[in-house]
Design a protein around this motif. Structure first.
Motif, mmCIF file in Angstrom:
data_model
loop_
_atom_site.group_PDB
_atom_site.id
_atom_site.type_symbol
_atom_site.label_atom_id
_atom_site.label_comp_id
_atom_site.label_asym_id
_atom_site.label_seq_id
_atom_site.Cartn_x
_atom_site.Cartn_y
_atom_site.Cartn_z
ATOM 1 N N VAL A 64 0.853 -1.198 0.000
ATOM 2 C CA VAL A 64 0.000 0.000 0.000
ATOM 3 C C VAL A 64 0.885 1.244 0.000
ATOM 4 O O VAL A 64 0.671 2.182 -0.786
ATOM 5 N N GLY A 98 2.289 2.004 -3.255
ATOM 6 C CA GLY A 98 1.317 2.361 -4.286
ATOM 7 C C GLY A 98 0.898 1.220 -5.191
ATOM 8 O O GLY A 98 0.344 1.443 -6.267
ATOM 9 N N VAL A 100 -1.061 -1.558 -4.042
ATOM 10 C CA VAL A 100 -2.328 -2.131 -3.584
ATOM 11 C C VAL A 100 -3.113 -1.045 -2.860
ATOM 12 O O VAL A 100 -2.537 -0.154 -2.246
ATOM 13 N N GLN A 101 -4.426 -1.136 -2.943
ATOM 14 C CA GLN A 101 -5.287 -0.236 -2.171
ATOM 15 C C GLN A 101 -6.313 -1.050 -1.404
ATOM 16 O O GLN A 101 -6.719 -2.128 -1.832
ATOM 17 N N GLN A 129 -10.127 -1.143 0.140
ATOM 18 C CA GLN A 129 -11.435 -0.557 -0.158
ATOM 19 C C GLN A 129 -12.451 -1.104 0.835
ATOM 20 O O GLN A 129 -12.547 -2.320 1.019
ATOM 21 N N THR A 167 -3.629 -1.302 -7.622
ATOM 22 C CA THR A 167 -3.681 0.039 -8.192
ATOM 23 C C THR A 167 -3.204 -0.063 -9.645
ATOM 24 O O THR A 167 -2.769 -1.138 -10.094
ATOM 25 N N ASP A 168 -3.241 1.039 -10.362
ATOM 26 C CA ASP A 168 -2.724 1.039 -11.733
ATOM 27 C C ASP A 168 -1.250 0.653 -11.756
ATOM 28 O O ASP A 168 -0.811 -0.097 -12.632
#
Length: 114
Positions: free
Chosen positions: A51, A54, A56-57, A59, A73-74
């Protein structure tokens, strides 16, 4: 493969998480731990790093605020795509080396282990 992962600065465990999240959209930590065969505390630390990097996110579930889902993530998708290209190259080299019939037997043998 591990040499290529090192050049990308990616641990094998990170790659397993990336691949699992790539295949399964909206997965919980518990489901991910089962999928990548890691104990939850170790996985939590790894996901925290991912995370922060940048990749993994987290939700919140719209239906249950106690439930948290993980998604790439992108940047995580881009890194996963790059690794998959190297995996496919490696698979091609294996098939060239042992032939398609033996490669298929190897795939079947490995699938029975999972």
């Amino acid at each position: 493969m591990s040499d290529k992962l090192k050049t990308l600065n990616v641990q094998v465990e990170t790659w397993r998480v990336l691949q699992s999240l790539r295949v399964t959209k909206g997965i919980t930590m518990r489901e991910l731990a089962d999928s990548v065969l890691m104990n939850p505390p170790t996985l939590t630390k790894l996901v925290d790093r991912m995370v922060a990097d940048g990749l993994v996110q987290r939700q919140l579930s719209p239906h249950d605020q106690r439930r948290v889902y993980l998604a790439l993530t992108d940047l995580g998708v881009k890194l996963s795509d790059e690794i998959v290209l190297h995996v496919e190259e490696q698979n091609d080299r294996i098939i060239e080396t042992i032939g398609s019939e033996k490669a298929q037997l190897l795939r079947e043998a490995l699938q029975t282990l999972t």
